[in-house]
Each structure stands twice: as C-alpha cells, then as structure tokens.
Design an enzyme around this catalytic site. Structure first.
Site, PDB file in Angstrom:
ATOM      1  N   HIS A 110       0.079  10.162  -2.214  1.00  0.00           N
ATOM      2  CA  HIS A 110       0.013   8.940  -3.033  1.00  0.00           C
ATOM      3  C   HIS A 110      -1.052   9.119  -4.115  1.00  0.00           C
ATOM      4  O   HIS A 110      -2.003   8.340  -4.191  1.00  0.00           O
ATOM      5  CB  HIS A 110      -0.360   7.709  -2.166  1.00  0.00           C
ATOM      6  CG  HIS A 110       0.792   7.111  -1.417  1.00  0.00           C
ATOM      7  ND1 HIS A 110       0.626   6.326  -0.311  1.00  0.00           N
ATOM      8  CD2 HIS A 110       2.131   7.166  -1.630  1.00  0.00           C
ATOM      9  CE1 HIS A 110       1.811   5.935   0.152  1.00  0.00           C
ATOM     10  NE2 HIS A 110       2.734   6.430  -0.634  1.00  0.00           N
ATOM     11  N   HIS A 158      15.150   5.790   1.659  1.00  0.00           N
ATOM     12  CA  HIS A 158      13.989   5.273   0.911  1.00  0.00           C
ATOM     13  C   HIS A 158      13.859   6.077  -0.381  1.00  0.00           C
ATOM     14  O   HIS A 158      14.074   7.286  -0.383  1.00  0.00           O
ATOM     15  CB  HIS A 158      12.759   5.447   1.811  1.00  0.00           C
ATOM     16  CG  HIS A 158      11.441   5.069   1.236  1.00  0.00           C
ATOM     17  ND1 HIS A 158      11.261   4.024   0.371  1.00  0.00           N
ATOM     18  CD2 HIS A 158      10.203   5.597   1.454  1.00  0.00           C
ATOM     19  CE1 HIS A 158       9.968   3.929   0.069  1.00  0.00           C
ATOM     20  NE2 HIS A 158       9.309   4.870   0.709  1.00  0.00           N
ATOM     21  N   GLU A 188      11.164   6.428  -2.504  1.00  0.00           N
ATOM     22  CA  GLU A 188       9.871   6.933  -2.993  1.00  0.00           C
ATOM     23  C   GLU A 188       9.995   8.430  -3.273  1.00  0.00           C
ATOM     24  O   GLU A 188      10.796   9.139  -2.660  1.00  0.00           O
ATOM     25  CB  GLU A 188       8.758   6.634  -1.971  1.00  0.00           C
ATOM     26  CG  GLU A 188       7.380   6.724  -2.608  1.00  0.00           C
ATOM     27  CD  GLU A 188       6.258   6.113  -1.754  1.00  0.00           C
ATOM     28  OE1 GLU A 188       6.528   5.618  -0.648  1.00  0.00           O
ATOM     29  OE2 GLU A 188       5.102   6.148  -2.225  1.00  0.00           O
ATOM     30  N   ASP A 237       8.532  11.126  -2.703  1.00  0.00           N
ATOM     31  CA  ASP A 237       8.415  12.182  -1.681  1.00  0.00           C
ATOM     32  C   ASP A 237       9.733  12.383  -0.925  1.00  0.00           C
ATOM     33  O   ASP A 237       9.898  13.378  -0.227  1.00  0.00           O
ATOM     34  CB  ASP A 237       7.270  11.899  -0.702  1.00  0.00           C
ATOM     35  CG  ASP A 237       7.285  10.491  -0.137  1.00  0.00           C
ATOM     36  OD1 ASP A 237       7.685   9.569  -0.860  1.00  0.00           O
ATOM     37  OD2 ASP A 237       6.876  10.322   1.025  1.00  0.00           O
ATOM     38  N   HIS A 250       8.029   0.713   4.267  1.00  0.00           N
ATOM     39  CA  HIS A 250       6.966  -0.044   3.634  1.00  0.00           C
ATOM     40  C   HIS A 250       7.277  -0.420   2.189  1.00  0.00           C
ATOM     41  O   HIS A 250       6.383  -0.933   1.488  1.00  0.00           O
ATOM     42  CB  HIS A 250       5.654   0.777   3.689  1.00  0.00           C
ATOM     43  CG  HIS A 250       5.734   2.037   2.845  1.00  0.00           C
ATOM     44  ND1 HIS A 250       4.782   2.330   1.909  1.00  0.00           N
ATOM     45  CD2 HIS A 250       6.658   3.015   2.744  1.00  0.00           C
ATOM     46  CE1 HIS A 250       5.065   3.470   1.298  1.00  0.00           C
ATOM     47  NE2 HIS A 250       6.196   3.899   1.791  1.00  0.00           N
ATOM     48  N   ASP A 304       9.971   6.512   6.782  1.00  0.00           N
ATOM     49  CA  ASP A 304       8.501   6.523   6.886  1.00  0.00           C
ATOM     50  C   ASP A 304       7.990   5.957   8.218  1.00  0.00           C
ATOM     51  O   ASP A 304       6.963   6.412   8.733  1.00  0.00           O
ATOM     52  CB  ASP A 304       7.887   5.698   5.744  1.00  0.00           C
ATOM     53  CG  ASP A 304       7.877   6.457   4.420  1.00  0.00           C
ATOM     54  OD1 ASP A 304       7.842   7.696   4.440  1.00  0.00           O
ATOM     55  OD2 ASP A 304       7.896   5.792   3.366  1.00  0.00           O
ATOM     56  N   TYR A 326      -1.919   6.972   9.708  1.00  0.00           N
ATOM     57  CA  TYR A 326      -0.756   6.623   8.876  1.00  0.00           C
ATOM     58  C   TYR A 326      -0.476   5.118   8.978  1.00  0.00           C
ATOM     59  O   TYR A 326      -0.270   4.436   7.975  1.00  0.00           O
ATOM     60  CB  TYR A 326       0.430   7.443   9.384  1.00  0.00           C
ATOM     61  CG  TYR A 326       1.688   7.394   8.576  1.00  0.00           C
ATOM     62  CD1 TYR A 326       1.971   8.382   7.632  1.00  0.00           C
ATOM     63  CD2 TYR A 326       2.635   6.396   8.775  1.00  0.00           C
ATOM     64  CE1 TYR A 326       3.153   8.362   6.915  1.00  0.00           C
ATOM     65  CE2 TYR A 326       3.811   6.371   8.065  1.00  0.00           C
ATOM     66  CZ  TYR A 326       4.072   7.360   7.133  1.00  0.00           C
ATOM     67  OH  TYR A 326       5.243   7.333   6.423  1.00  0.00           O
ATOM     68  N   HIS A 378       8.373  12.021   7.834  1.00  0.00           N
ATOM     69  CA  HIS A 378       7.156  12.853   7.739  1.00  0.00           C
ATOM     70  C   HIS A 378       6.730  13.269   9.140  1.00  0.00           C
ATOM     71  O   HIS A 378       6.747  12.447  10.075  1.00  0.00           O
ATOM     72  CB  HIS A 378       5.992  12.067   7.133  1.00  0.00           C
ATOM     73  CG  HIS A 378       6.220  11.627   5.729  1.00  0.00           C
ATOM     74  ND1 HIS A 378       6.264  12.498   4.667  1.00  0.00           N
ATOM     75  CD2 HIS A 378       6.415  10.396   5.195  1.00  0.00           C
ATOM     76  CE1 HIS A 378       6.474  11.827   3.548  1.00  0.00           C
ATOM     77  NE2 HIS A 378       6.581  10.541   3.842  1.00  0.00           N
TER      78      HIS A 378
HETATM   79 FE1  FEO Z   1       7.265   5.727   1.294  1.00  0.00          FE
HETATM   80 FE2  FEO Z   1       7.268   8.847   2.559  1.00  0.00          FE
HETATM   81  O1  FEO Z   1       7.476   7.561   1.234  1.00  0.00           O
END
Ligand code: FEO
Length: 392
Positions: free
Chosen positions: A22, A78, A80, A82, A144, A163, A191, A224
């Site tokens: 991030h 998701h 995002e 990543d 999230h 996530d 996390y 992750h």
């Molecule tokens: Fe919310 Fe692993 O990205």
C-alpha cells in the site's frame, strides 16, 4: 505453480522481496504473495491475478501451464491493483473472455485500468456451473473494499476468500500446517489490525451470514499468504474474536521525545503500572523509531494505550501525530487511553493528544500528565503515581 487439489492449482507469485505494501503504509517484514488460482473442471476458471510488476511473469508462467484460450471465465474477487495488476496483460491475449465480478468491481477496474472488458456482474447467491463443481459468489462489501467478494466452490468445498483471512507472509510451504505457527499468527493479526479493524462490524455480519448457510469448508484459499488447509475454520473463529472489540491484558505506551524527558515519563509510568499489576503486559515504543504497523498491532492487542509527546511549536511531534492519525482511521473499539508529555513553556501536547484520542473514540480516562522541562524526582514520582492510579 503447484496443485492444491486435482482440480485447483495455485498460479500466483511469492514476493519475498516486498518490504512495503500500500505504498509505504504497511510494512511487510516477511514479504507477501499474490495468490491466483486456476480451476480445471469441465470449464477452466482463473481466480484473480497478481500485482502489476509481475504481470509479464504471471502471463508467461500461465502460458506454460495452459493455453490461455482454454480459460473460459476469469473471476475478479477484488479489483485492487495487487490482484488486478496483471489483468490488462492477460486480456491482451484473450480479450473476449468474460470477467465475473461485482457491480462495484466493474467500475473500479474501469477506474484503475481504463479498459472496457467483457464484464459479467454477479451478486451474492449467483452461481456458475463449471462441471463437477459449482461456483457460488458471495459479496463481501467493505471487506475491505466496496467491490470485494468471495467465491465458494461447492463439490470440493473451497472458499476463495480474497483478502479476508490473508496475511503478508511469503513462504514456499504455503499451507498452515507446514509453516511456523507463531509467524503465521503474527502476520495474520497484523493484517487484521492494520487493514480490517475499521470493518469489524462487516466481518461479524459476513461470517454470521456464511455460517448460517451451513456450507462445508475444506479449505480457505486467500489472496495473500498461506492457505488454511488444516482446521481451516480456525481463522474464521479467530476473526470473530478479533472483530468483537478484541483486547488482551496489555497496556501499550507510545511516545516520541526530543531530549528524553517524555521517554523518562513513559518508563516511570510503566514502573507505576507494574508496581500495582504484576501480570499486565506493558510494551513501550518510540513512534519515531519503531515500525508503525507493528505499533498498531500492539494497540489492537491492548486494553489501554498511553500516548506521549514533547510539546513543540504549540503542537506535538510529527511521529506522534502520524500514529494518532493511523489510530483514528482504524476505528478501534473497547479501549481506554490517556496522554502524557514533557514541555518547556506552552505545553499544549497533552490537550492535543487527549482530543485526538477522544476523536478516535478511545475512552480517555483522565486529562493526562505533563512535566516541565526535564522531569525531576518530584515529577517522576507523579508519573509513578499516575501509572499506579491508571491500573487501580
Ligand atoms: Fe485489497 Fe490484496 O488487496
């Protein structure tokens, strides 16, 4: 790539080198991984991709595994970067492949990548038959991001949770029964504390909703870190505990200091606490010197925090201001707090910290304690008493 079951393979990227995530907001002392999964049933499905710097590597490796044209569906749990970072590179090869995601997912992917793909919007309860197994979509709004969702594969009973339940933890071992359990716990709680705390209400609601469906879960595959294979519901139970105003018997003292006056105050307040309560865990961190996310994890574990700063320029030191900003954003609940700090003339530090702690919804238990210049024996005795009274 490695096989998780006869049907599901992991095709992601383990990023051992990553030390910040991030931007610079999240320290990843143990690296991370971007987990992408390939399901080969009668239909072939790819779930999520990897972070953009690895997009070429991801597509090249995926081609070694499968003719990309055989991919029938892509699921983006998701958007995002990543997870959607390799999407553009992939879609150049298979531009018409449908991408299943939430309505918000469509707008966010467009907003990030400025591309129009063949989107299929899905919502909770929508299903996709892929052969022996069926995929069921479960929106996980604000877990999230607004677009977040999970995909459940009935048949093999695997939850692809994205996530949620993840950790920034690189390991070639990849399963919870193989890795060091303490390391795994530490990364999972860090996390949660740093990413999911503000969304705890949604965590409780979503878990209750999924539990009420009474579906069997043999494995949880997050986006992750390691896969929860042995007793996978342990992390779900743990999330429920973390989401409900979690605290341990711990007091964390966070300070920054110019000429060690505020540091001495921190240490002596700790002595006072310890003289009354021998069992409480006390941790003391200089916010200018210690990792901010590790401090936040300790705040998450605490029943009370004390925040101290020297007064400077009618304000507080920058590292104190920064950690308070993080604390405020994370919306902790069920925690007490107080302020302290040394000063030379104007002495607004305590007032500013106290106001910010109140704004962060901590139960501020007093007006704090301040010491003029370098605290002398009398001032230190007051700090000791302050610590004693806090725990009384
Ligand atoms: Fe919310 Fe692993 O990205």
């Amino acid at each position: 790539m490695f096989k998780i079951t006869d049907t599901v393979s992991w095709v992601g990227k383990i990023d051992w080198e990553l030390n910040k995530f991030h931007g610079d907001e999240y320290s990843t002392h143990k690296g991370s991984s971007y987990n992408s999964y390939l399901i080969r049933d009668e239909k072939t499905v790819l779930i999520d991709t990897v972070w953009q710097p690895f997009s070429q590597e991801f597509v090249t490796n995926l081609k070694k595994e499968i003719d990309l044209k055989e991919i029938d569906y892509i699921i983006m749990n998701h958007s995002e970067i990543d997870h959607s970072g390799a999407l553009c590179e992939l879609m150049e090869e298979i531009p018409n492949t449908p991408i299943y995601c939430t309505k918000k997912g469509v707008s966010i992917i467009k907003g990030i990548h400025h591309k129009q793909f063949n989107f299929v919007e899905v919502k909770t309860g929508d299903t996709l038959d892929i052969g022996k197994n069926k995929l069921i979509f479960v929106e996980a709004t604000m877990l999230h991001w607004p677009d977040s969702m999970m995909t459940y594969m009935s048949g093999e009973n695997i939850l692809f949770s994205n996530d949620a339940f993840g950790q920034h933890y690189a390991s070639e071992l990849m399963y919870n029964d193989k890795v060091d359990r303490e390391e795994l716990y530490n990364e999972a709680i860090k996390y949660y504390a740093n990413i999911l705390t503000p969304f705890s209400k949604f965590v409780v609601k979503k878990i209750e909703e999924v539990v009420s469906l009474n579906i069997p879960i043999n494995m949880i595959c997050p986006s992750h870190g390691i896969i929860w294979k042995e007793d996978p519901l342990q992390i779900v139970t743990q999330y429920m505990e973390w989401a409900k105003g979690y605290q341990e018997n711990q007091i964390t003292i966070i300070y920054d200091t110019m000429w060690n006056g505020t540091r001495r105050m921190a240490e002596v307040i700790a002595e006072g606490i310890k003289s009354v309560d021998k069992d409480v865990v006390i941790k003391i961190y200089n916010s200018a010197k210690k990792d901010k996310n590790d401090i936040i994890t300790e705040v998450f574990k605490s029943k009370m925090i004390l925040v101290g700063s020297s007064t400077i320029n009618n304000g507080i030191l920058s590292s104190t201001a920064a950690i308070l900003e993080m604390i405020k954003g994370l919306k902790f609940i069920n925690k007490k707090a107080a302020a302290f700090g040394a000063y030379g003339w104007s002495g607004e530090g305590n007032k500013i910290i106290t106001e910010q702690l109140k704004e962060a919804k901590f139960e501020v238990i007093n007006d704090g304690i301040k010491a003029l210049w370098n605290p002398d024996e009398d001032a230190l005795a007051q700090c000791r008493k302050f610590g004693e009274e806090l725990v009384k």
